[in-house]
Structures are given as structure tokens and as C-alpha cells.
Design a protein around this motif. Structure first.
Motif, mmCIF file in Angstrom:
data_model
loop_
_atom_site.group_PDB
_atom_site.id
_atom_site.type_symbol
_atom_site.label_atom_id
_atom_site.label_comp_id
_atom_site.label_asym_id
_atom_site.label_seq_id
_atom_site.Cartn_x
_atom_site.Cartn_y
_atom_site.Cartn_z
ATOM 1 N N ILE A 84 14.363 -0.628 -0.564
ATOM 2 C CA ILE A 84 14.952 -1.031 0.719
ATOM 3 C C ILE A 84 14.406 -0.188 1.871
ATOM 4 O O ILE A 84 13.958 -0.708 2.893
ATOM 5 C CB ILE A 84 16.487 -0.925 0.675
ATOM 6 C CG1 ILE A 84 17.042 -1.761 -0.488
ATOM 7 C CG2 ILE A 84 17.089 -1.377 2.016
ATOM 8 C CD1 ILE A 84 16.696 -3.226 -0.435
ATOM 9 N N SER A 85 14.427 1.138 1.712
ATOM 10 C CA SER A 85 13.955 2.019 2.781
ATOM 11 C C SER A 85 12.441 2.173 2.784
ATOM 12 O O SER A 85 11.872 2.706 3.739
ATOM 13 C CB SER A 85 14.597 3.406 2.638
ATOM 14 O OG SER A 85 14.101 4.083 1.487
ATOM 15 N N ASN A 86 11.767 1.725 1.708
ATOM 16 C CA ASN A 86 10.310 1.851 1.576
ATOM 17 C C ASN A 86 9.839 3.299 1.645
ATOM 18 O O ASN A 86 8.777 3.606 2.195
ATOM 19 C CB ASN A 86 9.584 1.021 2.647
ATOM 20 C CG ASN A 86 9.725 -0.459 2.416
ATOM 21 O OD1 ASN A 86 9.702 -0.923 1.284
ATOM 22 N ND2 ASN A 86 9.897 -1.209 3.492
ATOM 23 N N LYS A 87 10.623 4.193 1.066
ATOM 24 C CA LYS A 87 10.250 5.605 1.041
ATOM 25 C C LYS A 87 9.750 5.976 -0.344
ATOM 26 O O LYS A 87 10.357 5.631 -1.362
ATOM 27 C CB LYS A 87 11.428 6.491 1.430
ATOM 28 C CG LYS A 87 11.057 7.975 1.526
ATOM 29 C CD LYS A 87 12.174 8.808 2.115
ATOM 30 C CE LYS A 87 11.750 10.256 2.245
ATOM 31 N NZ LYS A 87 12.810 11.101 2.850
ATOM 32 N N LEU A 109 4.411 11.256 -11.698
ATOM 33 C CA LEU A 109 5.572 10.378 -11.612
ATOM 34 C C LEU A 109 6.090 10.380 -10.179
ATOM 35 O O LEU A 109 6.251 11.447 -9.571
ATOM 36 C CB LEU A 109 6.647 10.854 -12.584
ATOM 37 C CG LEU A 109 7.823 9.919 -12.895
ATOM 38 C CD1 LEU A 109 8.394 10.252 -14.276
ATOM 39 C CD2 LEU A 109 8.925 10.005 -11.853
ATOM 40 N N PHE A 110 6.378 9.198 -9.663
ATOM 41 C CA PHE A 110 6.867 9.019 -8.295
ATOM 42 C C PHE A 110 8.146 8.190 -8.298
ATOM 43 O O PHE A 110 8.420 7.435 -9.236
ATOM 44 C CB PHE A 110 5.820 8.312 -7.430
ATOM 45 C CG PHE A 110 4.629 9.158 -7.082
ATOM 46 C CD1 PHE A 110 4.546 9.777 -5.839
ATOM 47 C CD2 PHE A 110 3.597 9.338 -7.989
ATOM 48 C CE1 PHE A 110 3.441 10.564 -5.515
ATOM 49 C CE2 PHE A 110 2.498 10.124 -7.674
ATOM 50 C CZ PHE A 110 2.422 10.731 -6.435
ATOM 51 N N PHE A 111 8.923 8.328 -7.211
ATOM 52 C CA PHE A 111 10.087 7.486 -6.969
ATOM 53 C C PHE A 111 9.852 6.680 -5.694
ATOM 54 O O PHE A 111 9.298 7.184 -4.717
ATOM 55 C CB PHE A 111 11.355 8.325 -6.803
ATOM 56 C CG PHE A 111 11.753 9.087 -8.031
ATOM 57 C CD1 PHE A 111 12.241 8.436 -9.155
ATOM 58 C CD2 PHE A 111 11.649 10.468 -8.063
ATOM 59 C CE1 PHE A 111 12.606 9.134 -10.284
ATOM 60 C CE2 PHE A 111 12.005 11.184 -9.195
ATOM 61 C CZ PHE A 111 12.491 10.513 -10.306
ATOM 62 N N PHE A 112 10.313 5.412 -5.707
ATOM 63 C CA PHE A 112 10.167 4.555 -4.533
ATOM 64 C C PHE A 112 11.450 3.777 -4.316
ATOM 65 O O PHE A 112 12.044 3.243 -5.264
ATOM 66 C CB PHE A 112 9.010 3.576 -4.709
ATOM 67 C CG PHE A 112 8.814 2.641 -3.553
ATOM 68 C CD1 PHE A 112 8.327 3.099 -2.341
ATOM 69 C CD2 PHE A 112 9.125 1.286 -3.679
ATOM 70 C CE1 PHE A 112 8.145 2.225 -1.271
ATOM 71 C CE2 PHE A 112 8.944 0.414 -2.622
ATOM 72 C CZ PHE A 112 8.456 0.879 -1.416
ATOM 73 N N HIS A 113 11.894 3.724 -3.033
ATOM 74 C CA HIS A 113 13.098 2.972 -2.667
ATOM 75 C C HIS A 113 12.689 1.615 -2.122
ATOM 76 O O HIS A 113 11.941 1.511 -1.145
ATOM 77 C CB HIS A 113 13.907 3.738 -1.619
ATOM 78 C CG HIS A 113 15.329 3.301 -1.519
ATOM 79 N ND1 HIS A 113 15.704 2.120 -0.923
ATOM 80 C CD2 HIS A 113 16.483 3.883 -1.957
ATOM 81 C CE1 HIS A 113 17.013 1.999 -0.978
ATOM 82 N NE2 HIS A 113 17.519 3.054 -1.600
ATOM 83 N N GLU A 128 0.793 -1.217 0.000
ATOM 84 C CA GLU A 128 0.000 0.000 0.000
ATOM 85 C C GLU A 128 0.830 1.274 0.000
ATOM 86 O O GLU A 128 0.290 2.346 -0.273
ATOM 87 C CB GLU A 128 -0.943 0.006 1.209
ATOM 88 C CG GLU A 128 -0.232 -0.034 2.557
ATOM 89 C CD GLU A 128 -1.210 -0.148 3.712
ATOM 90 O OE1 GLU A 128 -2.439 -0.231 3.432
ATOM 91 O OE2 GLU A 128 -0.774 -0.143 4.875
ATOM 92 N N LEU A 129 2.125 1.208 0.303
ATOM 93 C CA LEU A 129 2.951 2.403 0.168
ATOM 94 C C LEU A 129 3.098 2.799 -1.294
ATOM 95 O O LEU A 129 3.173 3.981 -1.626
ATOM 96 C CB LEU A 129 4.335 2.172 0.789
ATOM 97 C CG LEU A 129 4.423 2.124 2.303
ATOM 98 C CD1 LEU A 129 5.848 1.802 2.742
ATOM 99 C CD2 LEU A 129 3.975 3.448 2.911
ATOM 100 N N VAL A 130 3.132 1.815 -2.173
ATOM 101 C CA VAL A 130 3.271 2.056 -3.611
ATOM 102 C C VAL A 130 1.914 2.074 -4.290
ATOM 103 O O VAL A 130 1.603 2.985 -5.074
ATOM 104 C CB VAL A 130 4.170 0.983 -4.258
ATOM 105 C CG1 VAL A 130 4.127 1.078 -5.778
ATOM 106 C CG2 VAL A 130 5.597 1.121 -3.759
ATOM 107 N N ASN A 131 1.099 1.084 -4.024
ATOM 108 C CA ASN A 131 -0.150 0.895 -4.747
ATOM 109 C C ASN A 131 -1.328 1.566 -4.041
ATOM 110 O O ASN A 131 -1.420 1.541 -2.816
ATOM 111 C CB ASN A 131 -0.429 -0.596 -4.925
ATOM 112 C CG ASN A 131 0.616 -1.260 -5.799
ATOM 113 O OD1 ASN A 131 0.912 -0.798 -6.888
ATOM 114 N ND2 ASN A 131 1.204 -2.349 -5.298
ATOM 115 N N SER A 132 -2.213 2.155 -4.829
ATOM 116 C CA SER A 132 -3.369 2.871 -4.307
ATOM 117 C C SER A 132 -4.650 2.160 -4.741
ATOM 118 O O SER A 132 -4.614 1.081 -5.332
ATOM 119 C CB SER A 132 -3.366 4.314 -4.826
ATOM 120 O OG SER A 132 -3.608 4.339 -6.231
ATOM 121 N N GLU A 133 -5.783 2.786 -4.487
ATOM 122 C CA GLU A 133 -7.060 2.215 -4.905
ATOM 123 C C GLU A 133 -7.262 2.355 -6.411
ATOM 124 O O GLU A 133 -8.167 1.726 -6.961
ATOM 125 C CB GLU A 133 -8.208 2.886 -4.157
ATOM 126 C CG GLU A 133 -8.211 2.613 -2.662
ATOM 127 C CD GLU A 133 -9.380 3.269 -1.953
ATOM 128 O OE1 GLU A 133 -10.110 4.036 -2.632
ATOM 129 O OE2 GLU A 133 -9.566 3.022 -0.757
#
Length: 301
Positions: free
Chosen positions: A194-197, A188-192, A154-159
């Protein structure tokens, strides 16, 4: 329902439009359709969209399954497209996804070619279309399979929908979201990993219109946008993965003699303020002089 045959076999029965084709270009400046050269031996009754090519020349493409499933729906499926010397032609092979139950599309490889991210609406997702992460296995018999894949959560994926992912490094992905808070339209988004940021790429990349299809190559981020009326253009900006790593996975904090929260600009070298209304939760916890309030190096104007 099978696709048309005969003279109309290059027209989709789903929307009545021509199927997508894969073209090659000699340099990144050849952006006109007329400049491209069609790859040979493509299936004329299938939609083909190329998303990745590995070091062995395997092309990972999204293609339509030409018949409906049990729910009377057409689905998309990721396939491996490669030249088979034993039959002297380009062939397509399965890479481990079920053909008729769910859609898969847009597979992208990490730089080490050990892991992948792809889009799917398979069971267990958060919204309409989610990003999934898995390992890439090259077998001794020459087959290639995606294994042990799981939803990025859910940090990456939304409804709504997340799609068009690409790797910046083995640990950082860029992707498009229709559901996360942003500047309007698709952002556009960035996601890590390992850190889940997760961070929004900022106003110098995102607009109130749609940003799409990010790709990273040799210090530049390329992406598409329809910010100029109905036209979709390709844009680019410089992107330093090391600086992005510092923003998404910052080093541990150390206390300064005056007990201030932050000692100097240790995160980014050139920053641009985002629309603060989009980052209320982040802003409330940080001081004005903390560079984590600012998201990304300057892109196109």
C-alpha cells in the motif's frame, strides 16, 4: 527433448540430477531429509516444488514442462495439485499461466487467500526474474485461476532477479533480491503493497552470503542461508507484523512544540542499526535520533 523413460525416469535430462520431491513432516524440528515422508502419487518424471497450500487443501507447485518450447528451452510452470475424489487420485491442473512462453514459479498466497505473488520472466518485466501480483479466483466449478496479474514495478524489481516471496500480512511481503543494494550475496527485503515502501531486513538477518526462501508463521520468520560454508541451514527470528507495519507504513507526522521532526520512539520497540553504507540515501535525509534510520527487530545472532 522428452525426459528419460524406464528405469531412469526420475533423473532430469537437463542437469542429470534427480527431480525434486515433496515430503511432509510432523513438526518443524524434523529438518533432516530422513525424517520426511513422501507425498503419494507424485509424477516421477517431473520436478515438484511446493510453495503454498490453501485452506481447501490445494497445493500450488512449481513443476517443469518436460518438453522444450519453440525457443528450444525448458520452462517452469505453476500448477494446482489436489486430490480429485471423482478419479480417486492426485491430479494437476492449470491455474491461468501460459505453459511454454515464459517461466512461472514460487506462487505464494496472502493470509486472506484472495491475492498471490509469484516469480516470472514474462514479457514486461524489469530484469531476469520479477515479482508479479495478482488476484486468486475460486470458481463455482471448482477451478482455481490467477487473474489480473501485473508487475510490482521498479521499486521491487531490479535488473537482476527477485524471487522467493512470501506474505507477512495481506499488505506486506518478504522476498529475496539479487539486485538491490544490500549486505552481499542475495538479501531479504520487506515491501509494503500500500505505501510502496521497501527496506532491507538488516544485518541480523542478511549476511555477505545468500539468504533464501523466507516463510512466515505464527510470529516467526524462517529463512535459509549458506553463511556457514557450503551448507544451507534454516534460521528463524521473531517478527512482529504490527511493528513492521509501523516501519513500512508509519502514521502521519505531527509537529512537536519545538518543531523537531520526531517525537519519541513511536515506530519500533527494539531496533538494530544496519550497515549505514547500504542506506546512504535514507541516512542523508534523517536525523540521528529518528528511528527510521534503524530497520528491524533483533533476529538470530
Amino acid at each position: 527433448q522428452p525426459v528419460n523413460s524406464g528405469l531412469l525416469n526420475n533423473i532430469s535430462t537437463v542437469d542429470g540430477k534427480p527431480y525434486g520431491r515433496i515430503k511432509s513432516i510432523t513438526n518443524l524440528q524434523d529438518t533432516l531429509i530422513s525424517n520426511g515422508v513422501l507425498l503419494p502419487q507424485q509424477l516421477w518424471n517431473r520436478h515438484l516444488e511446493l510453495s503454498s497450500i490453501d485452506k481447501n487443501g490445494n497445493m500450488f507447485v512449481t513443476m517443469n514442462i518436460p518438453t522444450v518450447n519453440d525457443q528450444d528451452k525448458f520452462v517452469l510452470n505453476i500448477r494446482r495439485m489436489f486430490y480429485d475424489s471423482s478419479v480417486s487420485k492426485i491430479v494437476f491442473s492449470d491455474i491461468g499461466f501460459e505453459k511454454f512462453t515464459y517461466n512461472t514459479s514460487g506462487l505464494t498466497l496472502n493470509p486472506s487467500e484472495t491475492n498471490v505473488v509469484f516469480t516470472s520472466d514474462m514479457y514486461g518485466g524489469m530484469g531476469k526474474a520479477d515479482l508479479w501480483y495478482g488476484s486468486l479466483n475460486y470458481a463455482e466449478n471448482g477451478s482455481v485461476k490467477v487473474e489480473n496479474f501485473y508487475n510490482l514495478g521498479e521499486l521491487v524489481n531490479s535488473e537482476k532477479s527477485e524471487f522467493d516471496a512470501c506474505f507477512i500480512t495481506d499488505n506486506i511481503i518478504a522476498f529475496i533480491s539479487d539486485g538491490h543494494v544490500g549486505f552481499g550475496g542475495k538479501d531479504l527485503f520487506f515491501f509494503h503493497l500500500i505505501s510502496n515502501k521497501l527496506i532491507n531486513a538488516g544485518k541480523y538477518i542478511n549476511s555477505r552470503f545468500d539468504e533464501l526462501a523466507p516463510r512466515y508463521f505464527d510470529g516467526k520468520l524462517y529463512y535459509s542461508s549458506n553463511r556457514l560454508s557450503n551448507r544451507i541451514d534454516i534460521y528463524s527470528c521473531d517478527l512482529d507484523p504490527l511493528e513492521l507495519e509501523k516501519v513500512l507504513n508509519p502514521p502521519p507526522k505531527t509537529e512537536s512544540p519545538d518543531n523537531s521532526e520526531f517525537q519519541g520512539n513511536t515506530y519500533v520497540t527494539e531496533v538494530v542499526k544496519p550497515d549505514k553504507k547500504s542506506f546512504t540515501d535514507l541516512r542523508s535525509s534523517l536525523r540521528d535520533d529518528d528511528p527510521r534510520k534503524y530497520m528491524f527487530t533483533r533476529g538470530v545472532d
